[in-house]
Motif scaffolding. Sequence first.
Motif, PDB file in Angstrom:
ATOM      1  N   THR A 205       0.849  -1.192   0.000  1.00  0.00           N
ATOM      2  CA  THR A 205       0.000   0.000   0.000  1.00  0.00           C
ATOM      3  C   THR A 205       0.881   1.237   0.000  1.00  0.00           C
ATOM      4  O   THR A 205       1.543   1.535   0.992  1.00  0.00           O
ATOM      5  CB  THR A 205      -0.934   0.002   1.223  1.00  0.00           C
ATOM      6  N   LYS A 206       0.863   1.962  -1.110  1.00  0.00           N
ATOM      7  CA  LYS A 206       1.772   3.102  -1.266  1.00  0.00           C
ATOM      8  C   LYS A 206       1.004   4.358  -1.649  1.00  0.00           C
ATOM      9  O   LYS A 206       0.008   4.300  -2.374  1.00  0.00           O
ATOM     10  CB  LYS A 206       2.819   2.802  -2.344  1.00  0.00           C
ATOM     11  N   ASP A 207       1.487   5.486  -1.153  1.00  0.00           N
ATOM     12  CA  ASP A 207       0.936   6.768  -1.591  1.00  0.00           C
ATOM     13  C   ASP A 207       1.303   6.989  -3.048  1.00  0.00           C
ATOM     14  O   ASP A 207       2.413   6.644  -3.482  1.00  0.00           O
ATOM     15  CB  ASP A 207       1.501   7.918  -0.742  1.00  0.00           C
ATOM     16  N   THR A 209       1.588   9.603  -6.465  1.00  0.00           N
ATOM     17  CA  THR A 209       1.627  10.970  -6.979  1.00  0.00           C
ATOM     18  C   THR A 209       0.426  11.162  -7.890  1.00  0.00           C
ATOM     19  O   THR A 209      -0.256  10.200  -8.276  1.00  0.00           O
ATOM     20  CB  THR A 209       2.912  11.214  -7.784  1.00  0.00           C
ATOM     21  N   ASN A 376      -4.881  14.933  -3.907  1.00  0.00           N
ATOM     22  CA  ASN A 376      -4.022  13.775  -3.655  1.00  0.00           C
ATOM     23  C   ASN A 376      -2.610  14.211  -3.292  1.00  0.00           C
ATOM     24  O   ASN A 376      -1.975  13.634  -2.418  1.00  0.00           O
ATOM     25  CB  ASN A 376      -3.991  12.874  -4.894  1.00  0.00           C
ATOM     26  N   THR A 377      -2.114  15.241  -3.970  1.00  0.00           N
ATOM     27  CA  THR A 377      -0.778  15.763  -3.674  1.00  0.00           C
ATOM     28  C   THR A 377      -0.719  16.316  -2.260  1.00  0.00           C
ATOM     29  O   THR A 377       0.238  16.099  -1.512  1.00  0.00           O
ATOM     30  CB  THR A 377      -0.399  16.858  -4.687  1.00  0.00           C
ATOM     31  N   GLY A 380      -2.711  13.009   0.122  1.00  0.00           N
ATOM     32  CA  GLY A 380      -2.420  11.596  -0.096  1.00  0.00           C
ATOM     33  C   GLY A 380      -3.638  10.709   0.011  1.00  0.00           C
ATOM     34  O   GLY A 380      -3.604   9.669   0.671  1.00  0.00           O
ATOM     35  N   LYS A 383      -4.247   5.792  -2.925  1.00  0.00           N
ATOM     36  CA  LYS A 383      -3.144   4.885  -2.647  1.00  0.00           C
ATOM     37  C   LYS A 383      -3.163   3.712  -3.622  1.00  0.00           C
ATOM     38  O   LYS A 383      -4.215   3.343  -4.146  1.00  0.00           O
ATOM     39  CB  LYS A 383      -3.224   4.359  -1.216  1.00  0.00           C
ATOM     40  N   ASP A 384      -1.999   3.148  -3.853  1.00  0.00           N
ATOM     41  CA  ASP A 384      -1.860   1.923  -4.643  1.00  0.00           C
ATOM     42  C   ASP A 384      -1.820   0.763  -3.651  1.00  0.00           C
ATOM     43  O   ASP A 384      -0.940   0.689  -2.804  1.00  0.00           O
ATOM     44  CB  ASP A 384      -0.569   1.987  -5.457  1.00  0.00           C
ATOM     45  N   ARG A 385      -2.804  -0.155  -3.758  1.00  0.00           N
ATOM     46  CA  ARG A 385      -2.856  -1.267  -2.813  1.00  0.00           C
ATOM     47  C   ARG A 385      -2.286  -2.550  -3.397  1.00  0.00           C
ATOM     48  O   ARG A 385      -2.436  -3.636  -2.828  1.00  0.00           O
ATOM     49  CB  ARG A 385      -4.294  -1.506  -2.354  1.00  0.00           C
ATOM     50  N   TYR A 402      -6.633   0.470  -6.612  1.00  0.00           N
ATOM     51  CA  TYR A 402      -6.407   1.837  -6.143  1.00  0.00           C
ATOM     52  C   TYR A 402      -7.400   2.129  -5.023  1.00  0.00           C
ATOM     53  O   TYR A 402      -8.567   1.750  -5.103  1.00  0.00           O
ATOM     54  CB  TYR A 402      -6.606   2.851  -7.278  1.00  0.00           C
ATOM     55  N   THR A 410      -9.572  14.909   7.096  1.00  0.00           N
ATOM     56  CA  THR A 410      -9.106  14.997   5.712  1.00  0.00           C
ATOM     57  C   THR A 410     -10.249  15.341   4.768  1.00  0.00           C
ATOM     58  O   THR A 410     -10.095  16.159   3.857  1.00  0.00           O
ATOM     59  CB  THR A 410      -8.451  13.678   5.275  1.00  0.00           C
TER      60      THR A 410
END
Length: 590
Positions: A205-207, A209, A376-377, A380, A383-385, A402, A410
């Motif tokens: 799981t990544k943030d 761009t 998103n910038t 965040g 995310k990529d799961r 995603y 937020t």
Amino acid sequence: MINNQKGKKLLSVFLSVVLALSSFGIVFAESSEIRGHWAEKQLGDWIDRGLMTGYLDGSYKPNNNITRSEFVALVNRIYQFDEKTEPGFTDVSAEANQWVYDEVSKAKKAGYINGFVDGSFKPNDSITRQEVAAIISRIEKLEPNPDSEILKNYVDANDIPEWSKADIGAVVVKGYMRGTPENQFKALAQIARAEVVTALDRVATKDLTAADAKPLFDAIRKQQEIKTMESKGSLYLALKADGLSEEEQAVFDEIADVVNSTKIDAASKAVMNDDGTKVTAETSLSAKAKGFDVNTTIWVDMDMSGDTQKLTEVVKVPEILAGFMPEELQGKEYLVIDDQGANQSNAGNPKELMEASKKLQDSMMKIIEKYMDEANTDFGIVKDRGIKVINTSEGKDYARIYQIRLDDATLKAVIKNSVNDLAQDKDFIKLVKEYMLMMAEFETNPEVKAELEKAAAELENNTDAFIASFNKAMDILDDVTLIGQRGIAIDYTVNSQGYIINEKGNADFVVDTTKLGKAIAEIAGETAAEEPTTAGVYSIGIDFDTDIFNINGDIKVEMPTITKENSMTVEELAAALAAQAEANQDDTIE
């Protein structure tokens, strides 16, 4: 057995909500060893995604220690490592075990395993926590961190071998691996399958761009191009209330007991013509809860290709409710909602209106993407799961998941920032103005037409006042919790063709009637009542999961044959129910 009074209530509820239901659901492994497990969510998710396949007997053994070969198999799947090379280990061969050989071959080719000094890999040995940390650090190319303060805080920090200390420091700083409740890392200890899944899930799981999130926006846009599709899913609701009076709590608990046990399943198919002016759809719905089981099918036939809009909706009367219909409507199978050009006087030519709307669609999507990129910038939220393995008739395929996730703070920040930016965005103001003028052009009611034209003309002049009023309202709402603990999280699975094939998520909402009432009154410039009549804190949870398939496939939707003998109109049903209620009231008075 449902008594007559409950039946009438059920009929009323059904008629109120059936047309508002759509295809949602939540589906994950119904294994007794998964349900109630501390890692139930991650385990169920990985099983659904084909990342955790289990054993031949159908079990998953989440608490068992994971072997070195099982670990590399999970890593290979989540990273899509498919290329192979000769592993070169003395204890790994195709003759001994083809599956082990294949997975170790992939790991060797990917370059993240080395084996032992004696030339072995020990595929059947349980892997240790330090070995897992080292492999994760190697694959992710993490910065070695032997002096991490988090690492030093573990009570067994001095027991961590020197060779793995930098890798362990790196993964704990990133939050990929965590210590035990006793604040130990236990570097030499073996690690359970459930622990590995949760660690790898964090790694995957990544943030993203804004540029990396573009495939999701492209997929959302591409959904508008679909001409035929099917979907299946279910929906679960969870209600909870606190702070009610004893009497109110008893009534609420009775309602919540039914709602919280309800599962709503839906299966849909839809067909649209090339220009989107004709749509036929069929949705089969099933609602199961304590004491009742409601099944129905809804058909929709819409035609906006001519000078007038034609819309017919047909609802099959559920068997469980048929017996509670007014006497004169007994035996009727279908409820028909027929709108043949009824809105023509207010909406102009529907085909021309649709064509004009499509011209604005691309502009609107570009603006939405722009502000989603900025949100998103800044926050965040996308995310990529990782991937989902899909087995097709043509072989294995990979889809990417995603996630859009928002908590209370937020969500409020995103809304506030976006609205402030949009209100000063010339392109957006121009788009809104064009839309209002378009609606005015097609509006046949002179008064409404004049109001739309006036609003469009004054749009730019009211910006400052609107922003000031909006920001005041958002500042007041800062202290009112609207989104619950789980927040809003939606996973979109995008296949290799760029289509969304699954939507899965949850949303938790909170309604604190006292705080919200005071906030609304303050926004309106009024004085709130000292204590609202329905004081309490209500929580509403939603879980859903929808599979979308057979996209642009050969699909046919057949409307049922409707006759006067087998159907009733909404007007006929409303009149019959009103007459029945009046008769019941007269009986009560007597």
